[in-house]
Design a protein around this motif. Structure first.
Motif, PDB file in Angstrom:
ATOM      1  N   THR A 124       5.585  37.874  26.978  1.00 21.21           N
ATOM      2  CA  THR A 124       5.115  38.562  27.898  1.00 21.21           C
ATOM      3  C   THR A 124       5.529  38.212  29.489  1.00 21.21           C
ATOM      4  N   THR A 125       6.367  39.127  30.240  1.00 21.70           N
ATOM      5  CA  THR A 125       7.217  38.705  31.199  1.00 21.70           C
ATOM      6  C   THR A 125       6.772  39.190  32.499  1.00 21.70           C
ATOM      7  N   LEU A 140       5.137  27.277  32.910  1.00 25.13           N
ATOM      8  CA  LEU A 140       6.241  27.804  31.788  1.00 25.13           C
ATOM      9  C   LEU A 140       6.890  29.035  32.554  1.00 25.13           C
ATOM     10  N   GLN A 141       6.187  29.763  33.079  1.00 31.82           N
ATOM     11  CA  GLN A 141       6.307  31.054  33.925  1.00 31.82           C
ATOM     12  C   GLN A 141       7.241  30.701  35.094  1.00 31.82           C
ATOM     13  N   HIS A 142       7.429  29.709  35.719  1.00 34.57           N
ATOM     14  CA  HIS A 142       7.715  29.401  37.053  1.00 34.57           C
ATOM     15  C   HIS A 142       7.069  30.204  38.114  1.00 34.57           C
ATOM     16  N   THR A 143       6.004  30.277  37.873  1.00 34.07           N
ATOM     17  CA  THR A 143       5.043  30.929  38.955  1.00 34.07           C
ATOM     18  C   THR A 143       3.763  29.896  39.674  1.00 34.07           C
ATOM     19  N   ALA A 169       0.261  28.729  43.955  1.00 35.06           N
ATOM     20  CA  ALA A 169       0.352  29.069  42.718  1.00 35.06           C
ATOM     21  C   ALA A 169      -0.108  30.432  42.380  1.00 35.06           C
ATOM     22  N   GLY A 170       0.584  31.057  41.494  1.00 40.54           N
ATOM     23  CA  GLY A 170       0.217  32.414  41.001  1.00 40.54           C
ATOM     24  C   GLY A 170       0.764  33.767  41.841  1.00 40.54           C
ATOM     25  N   THR A 171       0.944  33.366  43.324  1.00 40.94           N
ATOM     26  CA  THR A 171       1.610  34.674  44.174  1.00 40.94           C
ATOM     27  C   THR A 171       2.719  34.899  44.071  1.00 40.94           C
ATOM     28  N   ASP A 172       3.914  34.315  43.388  1.00 44.69           N
ATOM     29  CA  ASP A 172       5.280  34.522  43.410  1.00 44.69           C
ATOM     30  C   ASP A 172       6.062  34.016  42.137  1.00 44.69           C
ATOM     31  N   TRP A 173       7.331  34.222  42.200  1.00 40.37           N
ATOM     32  CA  TRP A 173       8.019  33.605  41.139  1.00 40.37           C
ATOM     33  C   TRP A 173       9.177  33.167  41.808  1.00 40.37           C
ATOM     34  N   ARG A 183      13.640  39.817  33.159  1.00 38.56           N
ATOM     35  CA  ARG A 183      12.276  39.583  33.145  1.00 38.56           C
ATOM     36  C   ARG A 183      12.018  38.147  32.445  1.00 38.56           C
ATOM     37  N   TYR A 184      11.282  37.319  33.013  1.00 36.06           N
ATOM     38  CA  TYR A 184      10.985  35.939  32.746  1.00 36.06           C
ATOM     39  C   TYR A 184       9.605  35.848  32.077  1.00 36.06           C
ATOM     40  N   GLY A 185       9.696  35.461  30.826  1.00 37.30           N
ATOM     41  CA  GLY A 185       8.242  34.902  29.971  1.00 37.30           C
ATOM     42  C   GLY A 185       7.933  33.559  30.176  1.00 37.30           C
ATOM     43  N   LEU A 186       7.575  32.995  28.935  1.00 35.67           N
ATOM     44  CA  LEU A 186       7.306  31.429  28.825  1.00 35.67           C
ATOM     45  C   LEU A 186       8.337  30.786  28.169  1.00 35.67           C
TER      46      LEU A 186
END
Length: 387
Positions: free
Chosen positions: A310-311, A149-152, A193-197, A322-325
């Motif tokens: 939460t972004t 959902l967060q594109h991370t 996964a989880g290291t960037d956007w 900023r991007y959230g969910l």
């Protein structure tokens, strides 16, 4: 939806991004239409002026908007022509393809399932879709629902697959979600996964599959029941399989295939290529209602709404964004934030959102603008909310 993307992303039209497509506007005789008498704002009006400029100076075939002010009143605006072939006017608050605004609808359904205890935000995708995501540099056992959902997540974008490079050839082609996913799985991960956007439509394709697996119901039915019908969006729907025409009065949408080439009427299309990432049809007014209801807590419990808001920073989308969910925030020149998403589909580009105090705006143009024009759309949103 989104500007300032790296050059390799800007080579093609992107669902939900600020695509750098040159506007072929030369020779179009476009006429501006004022708001209807019932909703007309006093002139000079900054919103009407901005829409007129998008048509006359930037070459958009049409521009339309709905603005809800501090007084709670909504005003509708139109400029340009609704059909280049006939020169007919722009239907007031006509239906448009909402593009990646769909992602906010999809995220709401996932977060409702979280509130019901059926999905865990920090559970792996494999918990619900075992074995689905295996590829070069990505694995569903290490990607969480939140990261989708967060594109991370680092998942590559299925819109980069060869089958989707030419919109002309696929205008009426039906795609199964799994066929779209296969186009992503053949690519290399964007990052661990989880290291960037990085914006990737594949995240929401997977979210749609997750919704179907957990509920046992089609994606469109869940969005309709849980969002559209719940808050009474009378002009919003998820197109049915094989449905290509828009159901209500609408401006025609046009695909720009290059400088000096006539615009292609892309109003009718098979939106299966967008699905849970971008298939929703709506109106500017309904989108204002949706985001207003969302921020007011009418669609999610407080805990899940807080998670949604939460972004993480996403400078690729613009300064301060900023991007959230499934939702993003953008700073306003008059202070505060506008919350929304925006969206792009072949033939339509929308920008807008709502503020904490209930102001709202959504602006749509009927071809995908180049980057400078997209920036002026963002400025028009700011002007409408800060006037």
């Amino acid at each position: 939806m989104n500007e300032h993307t790296p050059q390799r992303w800007a080579r093609r039209i992107r669902m939900g991004r600020h695509a750098t497509t040159v506007t072929a506007a030369a020779g179009l005789a476009l006429t501006a239409f004022a708001p209807t008498a019932a909703t007309a704002a006093p002139r000079p009006d900054v919103v009407q002026q901005r829409l007129d400029a998008l048509v006359k100076e930037d070459g958009m075939p049409a521009a339309l908007a709905t603005v809800k002010g501090r007084d709670g009143r909504s005003r509708t605006y139109t400029a340009g022509v609704g059909d280049l072939a006939t020169g007919s006017g722009v239907p007031v608050d006509g239906q448009i393809r909402a593009g990646s605004n769909t992602k906010a609808f999809t995220a709401v359904v996932v977060l409702q399932l979280v509130a019901e205890g059926k999905v865990g935000l920090d559970a792996s995708v494999d918990t619900y879709l075992p074995g689905l995501l295996r590829g070069d540099g990505f694995d569903g056992r290490t990607i969480t629902v939140r990261q989708l959902l967060q594109h991370t997540s680092g998942l590559p974008d299925y819109m980069d697959a060869p089958a989707l490079t030419d919109f002309i050839t696929i205008q009426y082609r039906y795609f199964e979600p799994r066929e779209l996913l296969d186009g992503a799985l053949a690519q290399k991960a964007l990052f661990a996964a989880g290291t960037d956007w990085m914006y990737s439509n594949t995240n929401y394709l997977v979210a749609g599959l997750l919704i179907q697996k957990v509920t046992g119901r089609p994606f469109g039915e869940e969005v309709t029941k849980r969002v559209i019908d719940r808050i009474g969006l009378r002009h919003t729907y998820v197109p049915a399989t094989g449905e290509t025409a828009l159901r209500e009065p609408h401006p025609h949408g046009y695909l720009n295939t290059g400088p000096g080439v006539p615009l292609v009427d892309y109003t009718a299309m098979d939106s299966s290529m967008a699905w849970a990432a971008g298939a929703v049809v709506s109106t500017n007014t309904d989108l204002n209602t949706f985001y207003g209801a969302l921020l007011a807590g009418r669609l999610l419990p407080a805990a899940q709404l807080a998670q949604m808001r939460t972004t993480v920073p996403t400078e690729l989308l613009g300064p301060g964004v900023r991007y959230g969910l499934g939702i993003q925030s953008r700073p306003l020149t008059c202070g505060g934030l506008v919350w929304g998403h925006g969206g792009t589909a072949p033939g339509h580009r929308s920008r807008g959102g709502v503020t904490e105090d209930g102001r709202a705006v959504n602006i749509t143009v009927t071809t995908i603008p180049d980057a400078p024009t997209a920036g002026r759309m963002t400025e028009a949103v700011d002007a409408a909310l800060c006037r």
